[in-house]
Design a protein around this motif. Structure first.
Motif, PDB file in Angstrom:
ATOM      1  N   GLN A 137       0.824  -1.206   0.000  1.00 24.21           N
ATOM      2  CA  GLN A 137       0.000   0.000   0.000  1.00 24.21           C
ATOM      3  C   GLN A 137       0.863   1.263   0.000  1.00 24.21           C
ATOM      4  OE1 GLN A 137      -3.358   0.141   2.779  1.00 24.21           O
ATOM      5  NE2 GLN A 137      -3.208  -2.082   3.005  1.00 24.21           N
ATOM      6  N   GLY A 138       1.908   1.250   0.814  1.00 23.37           N
ATOM      7  CA  GLY A 138       2.794   2.409   0.861  1.00 23.37           C
ATOM      8  C   GLY A 138       3.484   2.649  -0.467  1.00 23.37           C
ATOM      9  N   ILE A 139       3.918   1.568  -1.104  1.00 27.43           N
ATOM     10  CA  ILE A 139       4.587   1.694  -2.398  1.00 27.43           C
ATOM     11  C   ILE A 139       3.600   2.150  -3.465  1.00 27.43           C
ATOM     12  CG2 ILE A 139       5.754   0.398  -4.223  1.00 27.43           C
ATOM     13  CD1 ILE A 139       6.960  -1.345  -1.985  1.00 27.43           C
ATOM     14  N   ALA A 140       2.374   1.620  -3.404  1.00 28.36           N
ATOM     15  CA  ALA A 140       1.349   2.019  -4.375  1.00 28.36           C
ATOM     16  C   ALA A 140       1.067   3.509  -4.268  1.00 28.36           C
ATOM     17  CB  ALA A 140       0.068   1.215  -4.142  1.00 28.36           C
ATOM     18  N   ARG A 141       0.981   4.010  -3.044  1.00 28.86           N
ATOM     19  CA  ARG A 141       0.742   5.447  -2.855  1.00 28.86           C
ATOM     20  C   ARG A 141       1.927   6.256  -3.377  1.00 28.86           C
ATOM     21  NH1 ARG A 141      -1.813   9.767  -0.017  1.00 28.86           N
ATOM     22  NH2 ARG A 141      -1.076  11.463  -1.345  1.00 28.86           N
ATOM     23  N   ALA A 142       3.139   5.772  -3.138  1.00 32.29           N
ATOM     24  CA  ALA A 142       4.326   6.465  -3.647  1.00 32.29           C
ATOM     25  C   ALA A 142       4.305   6.526  -5.171  1.00 32.29           C
ATOM     26  CB  ALA A 142       5.590   5.764  -3.155  1.00 32.29           C
ATOM     27  N   LEU A 143       3.856   5.450  -5.812  1.00 34.65           N
ATOM     28  CA  LEU A 143       3.781   5.434  -7.275  1.00 34.65           C
ATOM     29  C   LEU A 143       2.759   6.446  -7.785  1.00 34.65           C
ATOM     30  CD1 LEU A 143       4.005   1.599  -8.015  1.00 34.65           C
ATOM     31  CD2 LEU A 143       5.750   3.332  -8.469  1.00 34.65           C
ATOM     32  N   PHE A 144       1.636   6.574  -7.084  1.00 29.21           N
ATOM     33  CA  PHE A 144       0.648   7.592  -7.464  1.00 29.21           C
ATOM     34  C   PHE A 144       1.296   8.976  -7.471  1.00 29.21           C
ATOM     35  CE2 PHE A 144      -3.273   5.058  -5.817  1.00 29.21           C
ATOM     36  CZ  PHE A 144      -3.255   4.302  -6.969  1.00 29.21           C
ATOM     37  N   ASP A 145       2.058   9.265  -6.415  1.00 23.84           N
ATOM     38  CA  ASP A 145       2.687  10.581  -6.306  1.00 23.84           C
ATOM     39  C   ASP A 145       3.811  10.749  -7.330  1.00 23.84           C
ATOM     40  OD1 ASP A 145       0.982  11.208  -4.238  1.00 23.84           O
ATOM     41  OD2 ASP A 145       2.401  10.667  -2.664  1.00 23.84           O
ATOM     42  N   LEU A 146       4.620   9.717  -7.492  1.00 27.93           N
ATOM     43  CA  LEU A 146       5.732   9.792  -8.440  1.00 27.93           C
ATOM     44  C   LEU A 146       5.247  10.027  -9.866  1.00 27.93           C
ATOM     45  CD1 LEU A 146       7.935   6.893  -7.040  1.00 27.93           C
ATOM     46  CD2 LEU A 146       8.625   9.290  -7.203  1.00 27.93           C
ATOM     47  N   ALA A 147       4.090   9.461 -10.197  1.00 28.14           N
ATOM     48  CA  ALA A 147       3.562   9.615 -11.555  1.00 28.14           C
ATOM     49  C   ALA A 147       3.308  11.077 -11.900  1.00 28.14           C
ATOM     50  CB  ALA A 147       2.271   8.807 -11.713  1.00 28.14           C
ATOM     51  N   HIS A 148       3.005  11.884 -10.892  1.00 27.12           N
ATOM     52  CA  HIS A 148       2.732  13.300 -11.140  1.00 27.12           C
ATOM     53  C   HIS A 148       4.001  14.087 -11.445  1.00 27.12           C
ATOM     54  CE1 HIS A 148      -1.564  13.375 -10.081  1.00 27.12           C
ATOM     55  NE2 HIS A 148      -1.253  12.396  -9.259  1.00 27.12           N
ATOM     56  N   MET A 149       5.158  13.464 -11.210  1.00 28.89           N
ATOM     57  CA  MET A 149       6.433  14.129 -11.476  1.00 28.89           C
ATOM     58  C   MET A 149       7.112  13.585 -12.728  1.00 28.89           C
ATOM     59  SD  MET A 149       6.450  16.204  -8.965  1.00 28.89           S
ATOM     60  CE  MET A 149       8.113  16.853  -9.085  1.00 28.89           C
TER      61      MET A 149
END
Length: 208
Positions: free
Chosen positions: A52-64
């Motif tokens: 879950q933590g990694i999935a959330r990080a991927l959501f945020d990283l995608a915006h960059m």
């Protein structure tokens, strides 16, 4: 036991085009996070907290990333973005409820990237909000410019009747936009006033 990546041939013509195109959002530092939707999602209910933590990080990283809202379809790049050991990343990716659940391949020009419906939805909302802010800011800027124009013309003796003529004032503003660069000062107002009189924009002399 090491986990080897699955190798498959992909025909780019079979992939959908990334629907947001080659988007790059400037000053994009905030996105809405619908926590109720997340807490009721399969990812939250079925995945480990690590995933879950990694999935959330991927959501945020995608915006960059470029295009905004996508991820590279490459284990090495993804593991480095997440600062994970490549083998651990591949173990997590192989899980049924892994961190890339919901992501799908798309075409971005001549590249294959990963996209997610929720990220696209959030980005679309952010773009609409940005466009609305720009529209409102543009309207405010025009209103302030016209106010300064009226104030400047009033200082040159133009009467209230002419100053209240929106068509006339907007016409003079358009002339200034075309012929005067930089900050408008008294000489600019004198020029447009003289030009308007010369062109007969006021009608009879008594109108100004």
């Amino acid at each position: 036991m090491s986990v080897m990546p699955k190798i498959s041939l992909i025909d780019m013509d079979d992939l959908p085009e990334y629907e947001l195109g080659d988007i790059r959002l400037e000053n994009h530092f905030f996105v809405a996070w619908h926590f109720s939707r997340w807490l009721n999602s399969e990812m939250h209910l079925c995945a480990t907290y690590e995933v879950q933590g990694i999935a959330r990080a991927l959501f945020d990283l995608a915006h960059m990333q470029s295009p905004t809202g996508t991820l590279p379809d490459d284990d090495v790049q993804l593991s480095r973005l997440l600062r994970l050991d490549i083998m651990r990343w591949r173990e997590l990716r192989a899980m049924e409820f892994g961190p890339l659940r919901g992501w799908f391949r798309v075409r971005c020009g001549d590249r294959i990237r990963l996209a997610h419906r929720v990220v696209i939805e959030v980005l679309s909302d952010a773009m609409q909000r940005r466009d609305e802010r720009e529209r409102v800011a543009g309207e405010k800027a025009v209103a302030m410019r016209l106010k300064r124009l009226r104030d400047g013309l009033r200082g040159l003796g133009l009467n209230d009747r002419a100053l209240a003529d929106n068509v006339l004032i907007e016409r003079m503003d358009e002339w200034l936009l075309e012929h005067v660069s930089g900050q408008r000062r008294v000489p600019a107002y004198e020029r447009v006033l003289a030009f308007a009189k010369q062109q007969g924009w006021f009608g009879r002399p008594s109108n100004y």
